[in-house]
Design an enzyme around this catalytic site. Structure first.
Site, PDB file in Angstrom:
ATOM      1  N   ILE A 218      41.751  32.465  35.366  1.00 39.45           N
ATOM      2  CA  ILE A 218      42.665  32.361  34.224  1.00 39.45           C
ATOM      3  C   ILE A 218      42.844  30.904  33.809  1.00 39.45           C
ATOM      4  O   ILE A 218      42.875  30.571  32.622  1.00 39.45           O
ATOM      5  CB  ILE A 218      44.025  32.988  34.581  1.00 39.45           C
ATOM      6  CG1 ILE A 218      43.864  34.484  34.836  1.00 39.45           C
ATOM      7  CG2 ILE A 218      45.042  32.750  33.480  1.00 39.45           C
ATOM      8  CD1 ILE A 218      45.127  35.148  35.370  1.00 39.45           C
TER       9      ILE A 218
ATOM     10  N   TYR B 258      54.079  36.991  49.055  1.00 38.76           N
ATOM     11  CA  TYR B 258      53.524  36.756  47.715  1.00 38.76           C
ATOM     12  C   TYR B 258      54.538  37.148  46.640  1.00 38.76           C
ATOM     13  O   TYR B 258      54.779  36.398  45.689  1.00 38.76           O
ATOM     14  CB  TYR B 258      52.234  37.546  47.545  1.00 38.76           C
ATOM     15  CG  TYR B 258      51.634  37.466  46.159  1.00 38.76           C
ATOM     16  CD1 TYR B 258      51.066  36.286  45.699  1.00 38.76           C
ATOM     17  CD2 TYR B 258      51.639  38.575  45.308  1.00 38.76           C
ATOM     18  CE1 TYR B 258      50.513  36.201  44.426  1.00 38.76           C
ATOM     19  CE2 TYR B 258      51.086  38.508  44.038  1.00 38.76           C
ATOM     20  CZ  TYR B 258      50.514  37.325  43.603  1.00 38.76           C
ATOM     21  OH  TYR B 258      49.980  37.241  42.341  1.00 38.76           O
TER      22      TYR B 258
ATOM     23  N   LYS C 154      56.551  34.755  43.696  1.00 42.22           N
ATOM     24  CA  LYS C 154      56.507  35.012  42.262  1.00 42.22           C
ATOM     25  C   LYS C 154      57.910  35.219  41.679  1.00 42.22           C
ATOM     26  O   LYS C 154      58.173  34.842  40.532  1.00 42.22           O
ATOM     27  CB  LYS C 154      55.616  36.230  41.984  1.00 42.22           C
ATOM     28  CG  LYS C 154      54.137  35.975  42.258  1.00 42.22           C
ATOM     29  CD  LYS C 154      53.610  34.805  41.445  1.00 42.22           C
ATOM     30  CE  LYS C 154      52.134  34.539  41.644  1.00 42.22           C
ATOM     31  NZ  LYS C 154      51.620  33.417  40.833  1.00 42.22           N
TER      32      LYS C 154
ATOM     33  N   THR D   8      39.851  38.407  39.032  1.00 43.04           N
ATOM     34  CA  THR D   8      39.600  37.039  39.493  1.00 43.04           C
ATOM     35  C   THR D   8      39.275  37.052  40.981  1.00 43.04           C
ATOM     36  O   THR D   8      39.212  38.098  41.615  1.00 43.04           O
ATOM     37  CB  THR D   8      40.829  36.142  39.243  1.00 43.04           C
ATOM     38  OG1 THR D   8      41.897  36.569  40.110  1.00 43.04           O
ATOM     39  CG2 THR D   8      41.294  36.223  37.799  1.00 43.04           C
TER      40      THR D   8
END
Length: 413
Positions: A135, A288, A292, A325
Protein backbone atom coordinates in the site's frame (compact mmCIF):
# COMPACT_ATOMS: atom_id res chain seq x y z
CA UNK A 1 27.40 -34.57 74.85
CA UNK A 2 24.92 -31.89 73.57
CA UNK A 3 24.29 -31.77 69.81
CA UNK A 4 26.04 -28.94 67.94
CA UNK A 5 23.78 -26.24 66.43
CA UNK A 6 23.04 -26.86 62.75
CA UNK A 7 24.20 -30.48 62.82
CA UNK A 8 20.69 -31.69 62.04
CA UNK A 9 20.73 -29.99 58.63
CA UNK A 10 23.95 -31.56 57.28
CA UNK A 11 23.62 -31.85 53.45
CA UNK A 12 25.11 -35.31 53.42
CA UNK A 13 22.53 -36.67 55.79
CA UNK A 14 19.72 -34.96 53.92
CA UNK A 15 20.73 -36.44 50.57
CA UNK A 16 21.10 -39.88 52.13
CA UNK A 17 17.67 -39.78 53.67
CA UNK A 18 16.01 -38.53 50.50
CA UNK A 19 17.86 -40.90 48.19
CA UNK A 20 16.99 -43.96 50.24
CA UNK A 21 13.33 -42.93 50.64
CA UNK A 22 13.47 -43.96 54.25
CA UNK A 23 10.15 -45.31 55.58
CA UNK A 24 8.64 -43.57 58.56
CA UNK A 25 7.89 -45.56 61.69
CA UNK A 26 6.19 -43.94 64.64
CA UNK A 27 6.84 -40.48 63.19
CA UNK A 28 10.63 -41.05 63.03
CA UNK A 29 12.79 -41.93 60.06
CA UNK A 30 14.11 -45.49 60.19
CA UNK A 31 17.92 -45.59 59.95
CA UNK A 32 20.00 -47.74 57.66
CA UNK A 33 22.27 -50.28 59.34
CA UNK A 34 25.26 -48.58 60.95
CA UNK A 35 28.60 -49.13 59.20
CA UNK A 36 30.68 -52.00 60.64
CA UNK A 37 33.90 -50.01 60.58
CA UNK A 38 34.52 -48.38 63.95
CA UNK A 39 35.93 -44.91 64.34
CA UNK A 40 34.95 -41.29 64.63
CA UNK A 41 33.10 -41.36 61.37
CA UNK A 42 30.79 -44.07 62.74
CA UNK A 43 30.02 -42.15 65.87
CA UNK A 44 29.39 -39.00 63.87
CA UNK A 45 26.93 -40.68 61.47
CA UNK A 46 25.16 -42.49 64.30
CA UNK A 47 24.72 -39.29 66.24
CA UNK A 48 23.48 -37.09 63.37
CA UNK A 49 21.43 -39.58 61.34
CA UNK A 50 17.98 -39.49 62.97
CA UNK A 51 17.97 -35.73 63.45
CA UNK A 52 19.12 -35.13 59.87
CA UNK A 53 16.42 -37.30 58.39
CA UNK A 54 13.79 -35.69 60.56
CA UNK A 55 15.05 -32.16 59.67
CA UNK A 56 15.07 -32.98 55.97
CA UNK A 57 11.42 -33.99 56.06
CA UNK A 58 10.66 -30.76 57.89
CA UNK A 59 12.70 -28.21 55.82
CA UNK A 60 12.53 -29.61 52.28
CA UNK A 61 9.16 -31.25 51.73
CA UNK A 62 8.12 -32.35 48.28
CA UNK A 63 6.27 -29.56 46.43
CA UNK A 64 2.53 -30.05 46.66
CA UNK A 65 0.84 -31.23 43.54
CA UNK A 66 -1.51 -28.65 41.99
CA UNK A 67 -5.11 -29.56 42.36
CA UNK A 68 -6.41 -31.01 39.09
CA UNK A 69 -9.37 -28.64 39.02
CA UNK A 70 -7.16 -25.53 39.46
CA UNK A 71 -4.67 -26.71 36.82
CA UNK A 72 -7.50 -27.39 34.40
CA UNK A 73 -9.01 -23.95 34.94
CA UNK A 74 -5.62 -22.29 34.36
CA UNK A 75 -5.06 -24.19 31.12
CA UNK A 76 -8.57 -23.38 29.93
CA UNK A 77 -8.12 -19.65 30.66
CA UNK A 78 -4.79 -19.61 28.84
CA UNK A 79 -6.34 -21.25 25.80
CA UNK A 80 -9.33 -18.90 25.92
CA UNK A 81 -7.14 -15.78 26.12
CA UNK A 82 -5.48 -16.79 22.85
CA UNK A 83 -8.55 -18.15 21.10
CA UNK A 84 -10.96 -15.26 21.66
CA UNK A 85 -8.82 -12.56 19.95
CA UNK A 86 -8.11 -14.95 17.08
CA UNK A 87 -11.80 -15.60 16.46
CA UNK A 88 -12.65 -11.91 16.76
CA UNK A 89 -9.98 -10.85 14.26
CA UNK A 90 -10.91 -13.49 11.69
CA UNK A 91 -14.59 -12.73 12.12
CA UNK A 92 -14.12 -9.01 11.38
CA UNK A 93 -11.81 -9.90 8.50
CA UNK A 94 -14.45 -12.17 7.00
CA UNK A 95 -17.09 -9.45 7.28
CA UNK A 96 -14.83 -6.98 5.47
CA UNK A 97 -14.07 -9.53 2.74
CA UNK A 98 -17.78 -10.19 2.19
CA UNK A 99 -18.40 -6.45 1.95
CA UNK A 100 -15.60 -6.10 -0.59
CA UNK A 101 -16.99 -9.02 -2.60
CA UNK A 102 -20.42 -7.44 -2.66
CA UNK A 103 -18.95 -4.18 -3.97
CA UNK A 104 -17.00 -6.07 -6.60
CA UNK A 105 -20.01 -8.07 -7.77
CA UNK A 106 -22.05 -4.90 -8.00
CA UNK A 107 -19.26 -3.37 -10.10
CA UNK A 108 -18.61 -0.77 -7.43
CA UNK A 109 -15.01 0.34 -7.28
CA UNK A 110 -13.32 2.64 -4.78
CA UNK A 111 -14.50 6.06 -5.84
CA UNK A 112 -11.04 7.58 -5.47
CA UNK A 113 -10.48 9.18 -8.90
CA UNK A 114 -7.29 8.67 -10.89
CA UNK A 115 -4.31 10.70 -9.78
CA UNK A 116 -4.67 13.03 -12.76
CA UNK A 117 -8.10 14.16 -11.50
CA UNK A 118 -6.72 15.47 -8.20
CA UNK A 119 -5.14 18.92 -8.17
CA UNK A 120 -1.42 18.92 -8.81
CA UNK A 121 0.77 19.05 -5.72
CA UNK A 122 3.86 20.74 -7.14
CA UNK A 123 6.15 22.11 -4.44
CA UNK A 124 4.65 19.99 -1.67
CA UNK A 125 6.59 17.45 0.38
CA UNK A 126 5.33 14.15 1.80
CA UNK A 127 6.79 11.40 3.99
CA UNK A 128 5.38 7.87 3.67
CA UNK A 129 6.51 5.22 6.14
CA UNK A 130 6.78 1.72 4.69
CA UNK A 131 6.64 3.20 1.20
CA UNK A 132 8.85 0.61 -0.47
CA UNK A 133 6.14 -1.97 -1.11
CA UNK A 134 2.45 -2.76 -0.85
CA UNK A 135 0.00 0.00 0.00
CA UNK A 136 2.83 2.39 0.85
CA UNK A 137 4.50 1.95 -2.54
CA UNK A 138 1.26 2.72 -4.38
CA UNK A 139 0.72 5.76 -2.17
CA UNK A 140 4.21 7.07 -2.97
CA UNK A 141 3.75 6.47 -6.70
CA UNK A 142 0.43 8.33 -6.89
CA UNK A 143 1.63 11.28 -4.83
CA UNK A 144 4.73 11.55 -7.02
CA UNK A 145 2.54 11.55 -10.14
CA UNK A 146 0.83 14.62 -8.75
CA UNK A 147 4.17 16.41 -8.55
CA UNK A 148 4.98 15.89 -4.87
CA UNK A 149 8.47 15.44 -3.49
CA UNK A 150 7.99 12.13 -1.62
CA UNK A 151 10.38 10.68 0.93
CA UNK A 152 10.13 6.95 1.60
CA UNK A 153 10.90 6.12 5.24
CA UNK A 154 11.79 2.44 5.57
CA UNK A 155 14.03 -0.06 7.32
CA UNK A 156 15.47 -1.73 4.20
CA UNK A 157 17.96 0.24 2.12
CA UNK A 158 17.80 -2.22 -0.78
CA UNK A 159 14.00 -2.28 -0.98
CA UNK A 160 13.81 1.49 -0.61
CA UNK A 161 16.29 2.25 -3.37
CA UNK A 162 14.65 -0.31 -5.65
CA UNK A 163 11.27 1.38 -5.11
CA UNK A 164 12.79 4.76 -5.93
CA UNK A 165 14.33 3.38 -9.14
CA UNK A 166 11.05 1.81 -10.31
CA UNK A 167 9.02 4.95 -9.68
CA UNK A 168 11.56 7.21 -11.37
CA UNK A 169 11.55 4.97 -14.44
CA UNK A 170 7.97 6.06 -15.04
CA UNK A 171 9.30 9.58 -15.68
CA UNK A 172 7.04 11.08 -13.04
CA UNK A 173 6.99 14.80 -12.43
CA UNK A 174 7.65 14.50 -8.71
CA UNK A 175 10.85 13.65 -6.89
CA UNK A 176 11.22 10.45 -4.86
CA UNK A 177 13.99 9.58 -2.42
CA UNK A 178 14.66 7.11 0.38
CA UNK A 179 15.74 7.77 3.97
CA UNK A 180 16.41 4.99 6.43
CA UNK A 181 14.05 4.81 9.40
CA UNK A 182 13.47 1.77 11.62
CA UNK A 183 10.21 2.37 13.45
CA UNK A 184 11.14 -0.36 15.94
CA UNK A 185 13.98 1.86 17.22
CA UNK A 186 13.44 5.18 18.98
CA UNK A 187 17.06 6.08 18.19
CA UNK A 188 16.58 5.44 14.47
CA UNK A 189 13.41 7.55 14.40
CA UNK A 190 15.22 10.49 16.00
CA UNK A 191 18.10 10.14 13.53
CA UNK A 192 15.64 10.11 10.62
CA UNK A 193 14.02 13.32 11.83
CA UNK A 194 17.45 14.96 12.16
CA UNK A 195 18.37 14.01 8.58
CA UNK A 196 15.03 15.29 7.30
CA UNK A 197 15.38 18.60 9.13
CA UNK A 198 18.86 19.02 7.66
CA UNK A 199 17.21 19.27 4.23
CA UNK A 200 15.47 22.49 5.34
CA UNK A 201 12.33 21.62 3.43
CA UNK A 202 8.67 21.89 4.49
CA UNK A 203 6.38 18.95 5.22
CA UNK A 204 2.81 19.03 3.98
CA UNK A 205 1.77 15.37 4.22
CA UNK A 206 2.79 12.62 6.65
CA UNK A 207 1.43 9.14 5.94
CA UNK A 208 1.91 6.73 8.86
CA UNK A 209 1.58 3.58 6.80
CA UNK A 210 4.18 1.00 7.93
CA UNK A 211 3.32 -1.91 10.20
CA UNK A 212 3.66 -5.56 11.12
CA UNK A 213 0.83 -8.06 11.54
CA UNK A 214 0.41 -11.06 13.83
CA UNK A 215 4.11 -11.64 14.40
CA UNK A 216 5.31 -14.09 17.08
CA UNK A 217 5.99 -12.62 20.51
CA UNK A 218 9.14 -10.53 20.31
CA UNK A 219 10.51 -7.18 21.44
CA UNK A 220 11.73 -4.06 19.69
CA UNK A 221 15.17 -2.60 20.28
CA UNK A 222 13.72 -0.58 23.16
CA UNK A 223 11.97 -3.55 24.77
CA UNK A 224 8.43 -2.87 23.55
CA UNK A 225 6.11 -5.60 22.28
CA UNK A 226 6.60 -5.38 18.51
CA UNK A 227 3.02 -4.63 17.40
CA UNK A 228 2.60 -1.89 19.97
CA UNK A 229 6.17 -0.61 19.62
CA UNK A 230 6.39 -0.44 15.82
CA UNK A 231 2.79 0.03 14.66
CA UNK A 232 1.86 2.55 17.32
CA UNK A 233 4.72 3.96 19.42
CA UNK A 234 7.04 4.38 16.42
CA UNK A 235 4.47 6.49 14.59
CA UNK A 236 3.53 8.31 17.78
CA UNK A 237 7.11 9.48 18.27
CA UNK A 238 7.70 10.23 14.57
CA UNK A 239 4.55 12.36 14.34
CA UNK A 240 5.36 14.34 17.47
CA UNK A 241 8.94 15.03 16.35
CA UNK A 242 7.70 16.27 12.95
CA UNK A 243 4.78 18.26 14.33
CA UNK A 244 6.55 21.62 14.43
CA UNK A 245 7.55 21.30 10.76
CA UNK A 246 4.00 20.35 9.82
CA UNK A 247 2.60 23.34 11.73
CA UNK A 248 5.01 25.68 9.95
CA UNK A 249 4.09 24.23 6.54
CA UNK A 250 0.31 24.39 6.88
CA UNK A 251 -1.67 27.49 5.99
CA UNK A 252 -5.25 28.61 6.52
CA UNK A 253 -6.26 27.62 2.99
CA UNK A 254 -4.00 24.56 2.69
CA UNK A 255 -3.64 22.60 5.91
CA UNK A 256 -0.82 20.15 6.40
CA UNK A 257 -2.21 16.63 6.72
CA UNK A 258 -1.40 13.61 8.89
CA UNK A 259 -2.84 10.32 7.65
CA UNK A 260 -2.54 7.22 9.83
CA UNK A 261 -3.35 3.76 8.49
CA UNK A 262 -5.34 1.62 10.91
CA UNK A 263 -7.50 -1.43 10.25
CA UNK A 264 -10.99 -2.83 10.76
CA UNK A 265 -9.45 -5.04 13.45
CA UNK A 266 -9.53 -2.00 15.74
CA UNK A 267 -13.27 -2.71 16.11
CA UNK A 268 -12.41 -5.85 18.09
CA UNK A 269 -9.29 -4.47 19.77
CA UNK A 270 -9.00 -4.01 23.53
CA UNK A 271 -6.63 -1.46 25.05
CA UNK A 272 -5.06 -2.76 28.26
CA UNK A 273 -3.53 0.32 29.85
CA UNK A 274 -2.12 -1.78 32.68
CA UNK A 275 -0.54 -4.24 30.22
CA UNK A 276 0.16 -2.44 26.94
CA UNK A 277 3.09 -4.79 26.27
CA UNK A 278 0.88 -7.94 26.48
CA UNK A 279 3.13 -9.46 29.15
CA UNK A 280 0.36 -11.22 31.05
CA UNK A 281 -1.03 -13.17 28.12
CA UNK A 282 0.32 -12.77 24.58
CA UNK A 283 -1.88 -13.25 21.54
CA UNK A 284 -0.55 -12.03 18.16
CA UNK A 285 -4.10 -11.32 17.04
CA UNK A 286 -4.96 -9.42 20.22
CA UNK A 287 -1.70 -7.46 20.14
CA UNK A 288 -2.24 -6.48 16.50
CA UNK A 289 -5.82 -5.35 17.14
CA UNK A 290 -4.72 -3.36 20.20
CA UNK A 291 -2.07 -1.51 18.18
CA UNK A 292 -4.64 -0.56 15.54
CA UNK A 293 -7.09 0.68 18.16
CA UNK A 294 -4.30 2.72 19.73
CA UNK A 295 -3.69 4.43 16.37
CA UNK A 296 -7.34 5.53 16.18
CA UNK A 297 -7.31 6.85 19.76
CA UNK A 298 -4.04 8.65 19.04
CA UNK A 299 -5.43 10.31 15.90
CA UNK A 300 -8.53 11.61 17.66
CA UNK A 301 -6.51 12.99 20.58
CA UNK A 302 -4.00 14.57 18.18
CA UNK A 303 -6.78 16.33 16.28
CA UNK A 304 -8.21 17.62 19.56
CA UNK A 305 -4.83 19.11 20.49
CA UNK A 306 -4.27 20.60 17.02
CA UNK A 307 -7.68 22.26 17.08
CA UNK A 308 -7.14 23.60 20.61
CA UNK A 309 -3.84 25.16 19.53
CA UNK A 310 -5.29 26.68 16.35
CA UNK A 311 -2.82 24.77 14.17
CA UNK A 312 -3.28 24.50 10.40
CA UNK A 313 -2.79 20.74 10.54
CA UNK A 314 -5.39 17.98 10.31
CA UNK A 315 -5.16 14.36 11.46
CA UNK A 316 -7.27 11.55 10.04
CA UNK A 317 -7.19 7.76 10.19
CA UNK A 318 -7.86 5.47 7.22
CA UNK A 319 -8.91 1.85 6.85
CA UNK A 320 -7.58 0.27 3.62
CA UNK A 321 -9.71 -2.88 3.88
CA UNK A 322 -8.39 -6.41 3.36
CA UNK A 323 -5.54 -6.01 0.86
CA UNK A 324 -3.35 -8.54 -0.91
CA UNK A 325 0.08 -7.66 0.54
CA UNK A 326 3.02 -9.41 2.20
CA UNK A 327 1.67 -8.79 5.70
CA UNK A 328 0.09 -12.25 5.84
CA UNK A 329 3.32 -14.22 6.13
CA UNK A 330 2.75 -14.92 9.84
CA UNK A 331 -0.84 -16.19 9.61
CA UNK A 332 -1.78 -19.89 9.76
CA UNK A 333 -0.81 -21.92 6.70
CA UNK A 334 -4.48 -22.66 6.02
CA UNK A 335 -5.15 -18.93 5.72
CA UNK A 336 -2.13 -18.54 3.44
CA UNK A 337 -3.43 -21.25 1.11
CA UNK A 338 -6.93 -19.76 1.09
CA UNK A 339 -5.50 -16.31 0.37
CA UNK A 340 -3.36 -17.65 -2.47
CA UNK A 341 -6.40 -19.28 -4.07
CA UNK A 342 -8.99 -16.53 -3.58
CA UNK A 343 -7.17 -13.19 -3.20
CA UNK A 344 -7.88 -12.25 -6.84
CA UNK A 345 -11.59 -12.21 -6.01
CA UNK A 346 -11.92 -11.34 -2.33
CA UNK A 347 -8.94 -9.06 -1.59
CA UNK A 348 -8.22 -5.55 -2.76
CA UNK A 349 -5.12 -4.89 -4.82
CA UNK A 350 -2.43 -2.70 -3.18
CA UNK A 351 -3.47 0.13 -5.50
CA UNK A 352 -7.09 -0.17 -4.37
CA UNK A 353 -5.93 -0.34 -0.76
CA UNK A 354 -3.93 2.88 -1.18
CA UNK A 355 -6.86 4.83 -2.61
CA UNK A 356 -8.18 6.01 0.76
CA UNK A 357 -4.74 7.17 1.91
CA UNK A 358 -4.31 9.16 -1.32
CA UNK A 359 -7.79 10.60 -0.98
CA UNK A 360 -7.09 11.76 2.59
CA UNK A 361 -3.74 13.24 1.54
CA UNK A 362 -4.78 15.39 -1.43
CA UNK A 363 -8.55 15.50 -1.93
CA UNK A 364 -10.05 19.01 -1.79
CA UNK A 365 -13.03 17.44 0.01
CA UNK A 366 -10.78 16.79 3.02
CA UNK A 367 -9.40 20.31 3.26
CA UNK A 368 -9.70 21.45 6.88
CA UNK A 369 -11.40 18.20 7.95
CA UNK A 370 -9.81 16.32 10.84
CA UNK A 371 -10.61 13.61 13.35
CA UNK A 372 -12.27 11.41 10.70
CA UNK A 373 -12.23 7.65 10.20
CA UNK A 374 -12.21 6.97 6.46
CA UNK A 375 -13.11 3.72 4.71
CA UNK A 376 -13.48 3.55 0.92
CA UNK A 377 -12.97 7.32 0.81
CA UNK A 378 -16.04 7.80 3.01
CA UNK A 379 -16.29 9.08 6.57
CA UNK A 380 -17.30 6.16 8.73
CA UNK A 381 -17.96 5.58 12.42
CA UNK A 382 -15.11 3.88 14.25
CA UNK A 383 -15.41 1.68 17.34
CA UNK A 384 -17.35 3.29 20.19
CA UNK A 385 -14.41 2.98 22.59
CA UNK A 386 -12.27 5.09 20.24
CA UNK A 387 -14.38 8.15 21.13
CA UNK A 388 -13.63 7.83 24.84
CA UNK A 389 -11.79 11.10 25.49
CA UNK A 390 -10.49 10.01 28.89
CA UNK A 391 -8.99 6.88 27.34
CA UNK A 392 -7.46 8.98 24.56
CA UNK A 393 -5.88 11.29 27.13
CA UNK A 394 -4.52 8.47 29.31
CA UNK A 395 -3.03 6.64 26.33
CA UNK A 396 -1.38 9.85 25.11
CA UNK A 397 0.13 10.55 28.53
CA UNK A 398 1.43 7.01 28.90
CA UNK A 399 2.84 7.06 25.36
CA UNK A 400 4.78 10.25 26.08
CA UNK A 401 6.40 8.54 29.06
CA UNK A 402 7.29 5.46 27.00
CA UNK A 403 9.02 7.35 24.17
CA UNK A 404 10.58 9.99 26.41
CA UNK A 405 8.94 13.23 25.26
CA UNK A 406 7.18 15.93 27.26
CA UNK A 407 3.40 15.79 27.47
CA UNK A 408 2.34 19.16 26.09
CA UNK A 409 -1.28 18.01 26.14
CA UNK A 410 -1.39 18.37 29.92
CA UNK A 411 -2.01 22.08 29.39
CA UNK A 412 -4.96 21.44 27.09
CA UNK A 413 -8.39 20.50 28.50
Amino acid sequence: MPRRAGAAARPGAAVTAAALSLPLAGGRAALPPAPARPGPARRRVHRAGPQAARSTARLAPCPPRPEPAAAGREAAMSLLSALVPLLRVYRIGLLVILHQLRRRLLFLRPRCPPAAVFPTQNGKVAIVTGGAKGIGYQTVKHLARLGMHVIIAGNSENEGQEAVRKIQEEALTGKVEFLYCDLASMKSIRQFVQRFRAKNCPLHVLVNNAGVMMVPERKTEDGFEEHFGLNYLGHFLLTNLLLDTLKQSGTHSHNARIITVSSATHYVGELHLNDLQSRCSYSPHGAYAQSKLALVLFTYRLQHLLTANGSHVTANVVDPGVVNTDLYKHVFWVIKVAKWMTAWLFFKTPEEGASTSIYAAVSPEMEGAGGCYLYNETRTKSADVAYDEELQRRLWTESCKMVGISDESSRVP
